[in-house]
Scaffold this motif. Structure first.
Motif, short mmCIF file in Angstrom:
data_model
loop_
_atom_site.label_atom_id
_atom_site.label_comp_id
_atom_site.label_asym_id
_atom_site.label_seq_id
_atom_site.Cartn_x
_atom_site.Cartn_y
_atom_site.Cartn_z
N GLY A 151 0.81 -1.21 0.00
CA GLY A 151 0.00 0.00 0.00
C GLY A 151 0.84 1.26 0.00
N PHE A 152 1.93 1.23 0.75
CA PHE A 152 2.83 2.39 0.81
C PHE A 152 3.46 2.65 -0.56
CE2 PHE A 152 6.95 4.27 2.54
CZ PHE A 152 6.38 5.48 2.88
N ASN A 153 3.93 1.59 -1.22
CA ASN A 153 4.50 1.75 -2.56
C ASN A 153 3.45 2.25 -3.55
OD1 ASN A 153 7.25 1.11 -2.23
ND2 ASN A 153 6.79 -1.08 -2.21
N ALA A 154 2.22 1.77 -3.40
CA ALA A 154 1.13 2.24 -4.27
C ALA A 154 0.91 3.74 -4.11
CB ALA A 154 -0.15 1.46 -3.96
N LEU A 155 0.89 4.19 -2.87
CA LEU A 155 0.69 5.62 -2.62
C LEU A 155 1.85 6.46 -3.14
CD1 LEU A 155 -0.74 5.42 0.99
CD2 LEU A 155 -1.97 6.23 -1.05
N LEU A 156 3.07 6.00 -2.88
CA LEU A 156 4.24 6.76 -3.35
C LEU A 156 4.26 6.88 -4.87
CD1 LEU A 156 6.94 5.27 -0.95
CD2 LEU A 156 6.14 7.65 -0.97
N SER A 157 4.01 5.78 -5.57
CA SER A 157 4.03 5.86 -7.03
C SER A 157 2.84 6.64 -7.55
CB SER A 157 4.08 4.46 -7.65
OG SER A 157 2.93 3.72 -7.36
N GLY A 158 1.69 6.48 -6.93
CA GLY A 158 0.50 7.21 -7.38
C GLY A 158 0.61 8.70 -7.19
N VAL A 159 1.21 9.12 -6.09
CA VAL A 159 1.40 10.56 -5.86
C VAL A 159 2.34 11.13 -6.92
CG1 VAL A 159 2.49 12.20 -4.26
CG2 VAL A 159 0.80 10.59 -3.42
N ALA A 160 3.31 10.35 -7.33
CA ALA A 160 4.26 10.81 -8.35
C ALA A 160 3.67 10.77 -9.75
CB ALA A 160 5.53 9.95 -8.31
N GLU A 161 2.77 9.84 -10.02
CA GLU A 161 2.32 9.60 -11.38
C GLU A 161 0.95 10.18 -11.73
OE1 GLU A 161 2.51 5.35 -11.76
OE2 GLU A 161 4.68 5.33 -11.41
N GLU A 162 -0.04 10.07 -10.84
CA GLU A 162 -1.40 10.39 -11.24
C GLU A 162 -2.19 11.26 -10.27
OE1 GLU A 162 -4.14 6.72 -10.63
OE2 GLU A 162 -2.06 6.02 -10.50
N TYR A 163 -1.60 11.58 -9.15
CA TYR A 163 -2.35 12.30 -8.12
C TYR A 163 -3.00 13.57 -8.65
CZ TYR A 163 -3.70 14.69 -3.88
OH TYR A 163 -4.43 15.34 -2.93
#
Length: 171
Positions: A151-163
């Motif tokens: 979940g942490f990796n999902a949030l980190l990548s999502g904030v960088a890519e699509e947030y």
């Protein structure tokens, strides 16, 4: 569905007068990410109290839950994961607090006010970008804990890519 709507509203500390805005946010999130209204409300039942305590807006919270859903983490699983991650990001003791201290990151500003989930995740992404895989893995596991790393990796990548794109669709 009405029970789930009222339960999730209550978890967020909202009232019936907030229902229209809340349902608009839920509808936008399900239209723009890989979740359903039911799954989003189930996630809110789990993490709503923490969002409330951290003064997280519905727009930010639904965007973060949408990011998790886009990476296959949905419903109460997403709520539980995000709740654990938020607690670890804001603790003042333990392994996660030690890791954040070593990185020079605090979830709170100099006046003790929470900086916001997205702000903290972006600060972490900035710190991680020049690290080796080994260093990143060590810090991520210290911060997220062994059961919430996905979940942490999902949030980190999502904030960088699509947030930003998802957030704009919420407002």
């Amino acid at each position: 569905t009405s029970d789930l709507a009222t339960d999730s509203l209550s978890a967020l500390g909202l009232t019936a007068t907030d229902l229209g805005h809340y349902l608009d946010i839920v509808s936008n999130a399900q239209s723009n990410s890989n979740t359903t209204g039911t799954a989003l409300m189930e996630a809110y039942v789990e993490v709503g109290g923490t969002f409330k305590n951290l003064n997280t807006t519905l727009e930010e919270s639904s965007t973060l839950l949408g990011i998790m859903a886009n990476r296959g983490i949905k419903s109460s699983e997403a709520g539980n994961s995000l709740n654990s991650i938020l607690i670890n990001l804001t603790k003042k003791s333990g392994e996660s607090a030690e890791a954040l201290s070593q990185l020079g990151i605090s979830a709170f500003d100099s006046e003790g006010k929470f900086k916001g989930i997205t702000v903290v995740l972006r600060e972490l992404n900035e710190k991680f970008k020049d690290m080796t895989e080994e260093q990143q893995t060590t810090y991520k596991s210290m911060i997220a804990g062994k059961t919430q790393i996905t979940g942490f990796n999902a949030l980190l990548s999502g904030v960088a890519e699509e947030y930003d794109t998802l957030y704009q669709k919420q407002t």
